[in-house]
Design an enzyme around this catalytic site. Structure first.
Site, PDB file in Angstrom:
ATOM      1  N   SER B 146     -21.328 -15.537 -42.930  1.00 43.06           N
ATOM      2  CA  SER B 146     -21.497 -14.094 -42.692  1.00 43.06           C
ATOM      3  C   SER B 146     -20.288 -13.507 -42.065  1.00 43.06           C
ATOM      4  O   SER B 146     -19.615 -14.316 -41.414  1.00 43.06           O
ATOM      5  CB  SER B 146     -22.686 -13.968 -41.455  1.00 43.06           C
ATOM      6  N   TYR B 159     -26.829 -16.762 -33.348  1.00 48.97           N
ATOM      7  CA  TYR B 159     -26.808 -16.483 -34.696  1.00 48.97           C
ATOM      8  C   TYR B 159     -25.090 -16.387 -35.242  1.00 48.97           C
ATOM      9  O   TYR B 159     -24.643 -17.145 -36.041  1.00 48.97           O
ATOM     10  CB  TYR B 159     -27.431 -15.182 -35.221  1.00 48.97           C
TER      11      TYR B 159
END
Lengths: 259, 266
Positions: B146, B159
């Protein structure tokens, strides 16, 4: 304060720094013998309360177990030092799954478990904090020590984010990033013969711990021990990535290996 | 007889393939003739997708319902695949989730669950199939990270850290596999219109002021092409690419302020 991996190296020296400044300490590691000796010595020399708890926090869920053990003894953790961790060098396909996943479980999972156990109380009390021992390995990927470097990238990212969340609350969060350090790390990691350990001058665990302790007390977000290590880490973004990766690969392989 | 396709005779395993980018990636591989093994938790959706992919692309598509988010889940999936006499040439580690919010306000289960799925299962699976790829000198690993990997993420701390892990791991693996016939790509999507945001609770964040969302199909398409060219890191979208490259040259204080601004609930 609680320090993990406190049976040798940087962990012992960090416990020493805190005890010297009057903190009561809880030291934990797998081997009970050295722990008890350390606790006894710290209590005597610095007139603090020192408790030894032998625990293997490398198993999923054991961070929580350690935390409940601490609470059941009526003890409190104002400062958490996540120092326990290990590395393994070698090709990703050559190293066992067990040792690589074990790094994730200890370097990352246990660190987060323990932080999650104690961080909310720190915020409530508006004091104390978390000192995470990462590594200069956090600043670039590390071929032939792939999972270790990745765990340290995790620790650095997590610590920086947490320090931002804690800003202005009275709670400190610091990531200490040592370069090559004289400790038992290299025996287990199998890095005594790699180029990295020959090129850079190794620092003593004591010097690294003192830098980390001071950085934590002055509320620094990231502390890299050693000027050369700091310069190298800061230079990484300016190098072409392919060159960085090639350099780290050569540092992480032995003189005799030709990868 | 149709022309030979790139993936004929090879099998790609895609995790988290029941929706979003994972589904898109399964489509890309199937279209190019790869047999696919699609894994996710929801059996119903998987079966339907497998049926469609095999019909439309004349390939073998195997659905395996499994929860990869428990320690040992990756190893279990690998054992299941081998028990069925299948092998994996290309591994697509797409399964993952995020949770937004202050670290102290989250339950432990979700935070640790991200580590177990986004990192542990990814390493378990890679370790299972990587040696075979090196031996056969083909295939490779496509990891979905990501743009969160490029900077710490206050209020989404775990995350972002799991994605920093994935990127570091992938880049190292890329060079360990270089010259050996295997490809390693780290795909870093920015905002994508997928179910990610429902679970992550990121729908209402200022994050969405950073740019418009890409469709998962487009992200998958670009990631697939990057993998076929053995691109080490591929960031989708020009704006995302620009921002990711800029981060290391910005003062850290500014990076953390910005990240905190877009991730903290307004």
């Amino acid at each position: 304060m609680l320090v993990t991996g406190a049976s040798a190296g940087i962990g012992v020296e960090l416990a020493e720094c805190f005890a010297k400044d009057g903190y009561d300490v809880i030291v934990t590691a797998r081997s009970e013998g050295p722990l008890k000796e350390l606790a006894g010595r710290l209590a005597r020399q610095h007139n603090v309360q020192a408790v030894a708890i032998a625990a293997d926090i490398g198993q999923p869920g054991s961070g929580a177990k350690l935390a409940s053990e601490i609470k059941s003894r009526g003890l409190n953790v104002d400062v958490l030092v996540n120092n326990a961790g290990y590395g393994m060098s070698g090709g990703f396909d050559d190293l066992s799954a067990e040792s690589q996943l074990g790094m994730i479980d200890l370097n990352v999972r246990a660190l987060v478990e323990l932080t999650h156990m104690f961080f909310p109380d720190m915020l409530k009390k508006k004091r104390g904090g978390v000192l995470n021992v990462a590594s200069t390995a956090a600043f670039q990927p590390g071929p032939f020590m792939t999972v270790y470097y990745a765990t340290k990238a995790f620790v650095l990212s997590f610590s920086e984010a947490l320090s931002e969340e804690a800003r202005g609350t009275g709670v400190k969060v610091t990531a200490l990033c040592p370069g090559p350090t004289e400790s038992k790390f290299h025996d287990r990691a199998g890095t005594t013969k790699v180029r990295a350990s020959k090129i850079a001058g190794m620092m003593t665990s004591k010097a690294v711990a003192e830098i980390g302790y001071k950085a934590f007390q002055s509320g620094r977000r990231v502390a890299i021990s050693g000027r050369m290590n700091a310069v190298m880490a800061r230079m990484v973004p300016f190098f072409p990535r392919g060159m960085t990766l090639g350099l780290v690969r050569s540092l992480n392989t032995r003189y005799s290996d030709r990868a | 007889m149709a022309n030979a396709r790139k993936g004929d005779g090879q099998t790609a395993l895609i995790t988290g393939a029941s929706t979003g980018i994972g589904l898109g990636l399964a489509e890309c591989f199937a279209r190019d003739g790869y047999n696919v093994i699609i894994a996710a938790r929801s059996e119903g959706a998987l079966k339907e997708i497998a049926g469609r992919l095999s019909r439309e692309n004349n390939i073998q598509a195997t659905p395996i319902a499994i929860d990869l988010g428990v320690p040992g889940g990756g190893d279990k999936l690998a054992a299941e695949i081998r028990a069925r006499g299948l092998d994996v040439d290309v591994l697509v580690n797409n399964a993952g989730f995020g949770i937004a919010g202050a670290f102290d306000a989250q339950d432990e289960e979700g935070q640790i669950g991200m580590i177990d799925l986004n990192n542990r299962a990814l390493v378990e699976l890679t370790h299972q199939f990587w040696p075979g790829m090196l031996k056969k000198k083909r295939g490779g690993v496509l990891n979905v990270a990501s743009t969160a990997a490029f900077q710490p993420g206050p209020y989404m701390a775990i995350y972002c850290a799991t994605k920093a892990f994935v990127m570091s791991f992938s880049e190292s693996l890329w060079i360990e596999g270089r010259g050996k016939g295997v490809a390693v790509t780290c795909l870093c999507p920015g905002l994508t219109s997928s179910k990610f945001h429902e679970r992550a609770g990121t729908g209402g964040l200022r994050l969405h002021t950073l740019g418009s969302s890409m469709t998962p199909e487009k992200v998958a398409e670009q990631g697939y092409r990057a993998f076929q060219r053995n691109k080490r890191v591929f960031v989708t979208g020009f704006d995302n690419r620009f921002l990711a490259k800029l981060v290391p040259f910005m003062p850290r204080r500014a990076v953390l302020n910005l990240a905190s601004f877009v991730l903290r609930a307004a």
